[in-house]
Design a protein around this motif. Structure first.
Motif, PDB file in Angstrom:
ATOM      1  N   ALA A   1     -60.372  83.599 -35.984  1.00  0.00           N
ATOM      2  CA  ALA A   1     -61.304  84.680 -36.844  1.00  0.00           C
ATOM      3  C   ALA A   1     -62.570  84.749 -36.069  1.00  0.00           C
ATOM      4  O   ALA A   1     -62.908  86.094 -35.996  1.00  0.00           O
ATOM      5  CB  ALA A   1     -61.192  84.184 -38.237  1.00  0.00           C
ATOM      6  N   ASP A   2     -63.204  83.847 -35.830  1.00  0.00           N
ATOM      7  CA  ASP A   2     -64.761  84.001 -35.252  1.00  0.00           C
ATOM      8  C   ASP A   2     -64.675  84.933 -33.970  1.00  0.00           C
ATOM      9  O   ASP A   2     -65.631  85.672 -33.814  1.00  0.00           O
ATOM     10  CB  ASP A   2     -65.413  82.585 -35.042  1.00  0.00           C
ATOM     11  N   LEU A   3     -63.790  84.637 -32.969  1.00  0.00           N
ATOM     12  CA  LEU A   3     -63.537  85.560 -31.826  1.00  0.00           C
ATOM     13  C   LEU A   3     -63.355  86.886 -32.073  1.00  0.00           C
ATOM     14  O   LEU A   3     -64.021  87.558 -31.633  1.00  0.00           O
ATOM     15  CB  LEU A   3     -62.427  84.624 -30.718  1.00  0.00           C
ATOM     16  N   ILE A   4     -62.372  86.865 -32.984  1.00  0.00           N
ATOM     17  CA  ILE A   4     -61.945  88.555 -33.376  1.00  0.00           C
ATOM     18  C   ILE A   4     -62.944  89.177 -34.025  1.00  0.00           C
ATOM     19  O   ILE A   4     -63.290  90.463 -33.542  1.00  0.00           O
ATOM     20  CB  ILE A   4     -60.683  88.503 -34.154  1.00  0.00           C
ATOM     21  N   VAL A   5     -63.555  88.610 -35.067  1.00  0.00           N
ATOM     22  CA  VAL A   5     -64.932  89.282 -35.626  1.00  0.00           C
ATOM     23  C   VAL A   5     -65.964  89.206 -34.727  1.00  0.00           C
ATOM     24  O   VAL A   5     -66.686  90.547 -34.782  1.00  0.00           O
ATOM     25  CB  VAL A   5     -65.302  88.216 -36.977  1.00  0.00           C
ATOM     26  N   THR A   6     -66.252  88.498 -33.856  1.00  0.00           N
ATOM     27  CA  THR A   6     -67.418  88.550 -32.865  1.00  0.00           C
ATOM     28  C   THR A   6     -67.310  89.820 -31.934  1.00  0.00           C
ATOM     29  O   THR A   6     -68.094  90.840 -31.881  1.00  0.00           O
ATOM     30  CB  THR A   6     -67.505  87.462 -31.865  1.00  0.00           C
ATOM     31  N   VAL A   7     -66.123  90.065 -31.401  1.00  0.00           N
ATOM     32  CA  VAL A   7     -65.593  91.236 -30.501  1.00  0.00           C
ATOM     33  C   VAL A   7     -65.698  92.777 -31.458  1.00  0.00           C
ATOM     34  O   VAL A   7     -66.360  93.441 -31.019  1.00  0.00           O
ATOM     35  CB  VAL A   7     -64.194  90.939 -30.066  1.00  0.00           C
ATOM     36  N   LEU A   8     -65.066  92.789 -32.575  1.00  0.00           N
ATOM     37  CA  LEU A   8     -65.125  93.852 -33.415  1.00  0.00           C
ATOM     38  C   LEU A   8     -66.808  94.175 -33.771  1.00  0.00           C
ATOM     39  O   LEU A   8     -66.969  95.129 -34.010  1.00  0.00           O
ATOM     40  CB  LEU A   8     -64.395  93.562 -34.734  1.00  0.00           C
ATOM     41  N   VAL A   9     -67.668  93.218 -34.414  1.00  0.00           N
ATOM     42  CA  VAL A   9     -68.893  93.405 -34.684  1.00  0.00           C
ATOM     43  C   VAL A   9     -69.710  94.045 -33.655  1.00  0.00           C
ATOM     44  O   VAL A   9     -70.649  94.790 -33.762  1.00  0.00           O
ATOM     45  CB  VAL A   9     -69.405  92.198 -35.524  1.00  0.00           C
TER      46      VAL A   9
END
Length: 318
Positions: free
Chosen positions: A231-239
């Motif tokens: 989740a952190d990886l996905i959110v970091t890219v999206l943010v």
């Protein structure tokens, strides 16, 4: 629970796996059909809590003297006053965020999801959680301070990434403290609600439940870690993408771009916040059915008014 049936009273199967599909479905029901009010309130929860899970320290860099001088604040007194106001605002946000952990559980288990409906009755528990976070953060900084003699790195908010890279003890301590906070938010917070207790008493209960079922405990710890990393990886890219887009469409005018970027970051993390809270509540309910809060929640298709929700919440609010 008997010796012949180690899972009696805790539910058969692997709790961490069983909870995944149900948490996903509950999150989808909460957020779809799309409702701007629910999404925006969850975004506010995200921004005040500091993310959708883990040790929410809100590591915002303090302005340096050069930046303050460029802004017209040149005196030492002005620097101290500015930093004092900055820290006071940050402290208020962190206290509100700690209370919001409990308010969010109330919204997800009984509904509706609001910001201040049960805020007043959750202040005491929120302050206890905030003090616990402060102790964890202080412990992490203490480990960082102890490593300064071994590594040529000064201790400040800006150099914490350098400490992570240069100091294995600091990295290990940060991971352990992060996970303590994850379990606190996932399991201890709802136990504090059901048992009307403090953080340490809630931790004793959670440790007892975990020790009684080591197989499911190990599965939860591993699954929760992997989910958090993904989740952190996905959110970091999206943010990052949303931030770049925000600055692009506002032609790099910070007055417009920064608030838009914060809003986008909150909305992006909203589904993850709801999912992980549902996930933790479902796992706790499998470990300890008498502490299951979600079964009392009405289905998302049958909405009820605030008065009905308040009646359902009365036994839970202490």
């Amino acid at each position: 629970m008997t010796a012949t049936d180690p899972f009696q009273g805790m539910g058969a199967g692997i709790h961490a796996f069983k909870a995944f599909d149900s948490a996903f479905e509950r999150t989808r029901s909460l957020l779809w059909p799309f409702n701007w009010g629910v999404w925006l309130r969850l975004a506010v929860f995200v921004l005040c809590i500091g993310g959708f899970g883990g040790l929410s320290l809100n590591l915002i860099s303090l302005p340096n003297p050069e930046d303050l001088a460029n802004a017209g604040i040149a005196s030492s007194f002005g620097h101290l006053a500015y930093i004092g106001i900055f820290l006071a605002i940050l402290l208020i946000i962190r206290v509100i965020g700690a209370v919001f952990h409990f308010v969010l559980v109330d919204g997800l288990t009984v509904g509706p999801v609001t910001l201040f409906w049960t805020f007043d009755v959750r202040v005491r528990k929120g302050l206890r959680l905030f003090l616990f976070e402060v102790l964890l953060g202080g412990a992490l900084l203490g480990v960082g301070a102890l490593t300064l003699g071994l590594y040529d790195v000064s201790l400040s908010l800006e150099t914490i990434p350098e400490l992570f890279a240069a100091s294995p003890p600091f990295l290990i301590a940060a991971f352990l403290l992060w996970f303590v906070m994850v379990v606190t938010i996932d399991l201890v917070v709802p136990v504090m609600i059901t048992d009307d207790c403090g953080v340490l008493a809630g931790w004793r209960t959670v440790l007892g439940l975990g020790a009684a079922d080591p197989g499911n405990t190990s599965a939860y710890l591993l699954t929760r870690t992997l989910l958090a990393v993904a989740a952190d990886l996905i959110v970091t890219v999206l943010v990052l993408a949303a931030t770049l887009f925000s600055f692009h469409i506002t032609f790099y005018i910070e007055f417009f771009a920064i608030p838009l970027a914060f809003l986008a970051a909150g909305l992006i993390q909203a589904p993850f916040l709801a999912f992980f809270r549902y996930y933790g509540l479902l796992v706790l309910g499998s470990f300890s059915p008498e502490r299951a809060l979600l079964p009392s929640r009405q289905s998302s298709e049958s909405a009820h008014g605030v008065e009905d929700a308040e009646a359902l919440l009365v036994p839970q609010v202490r």
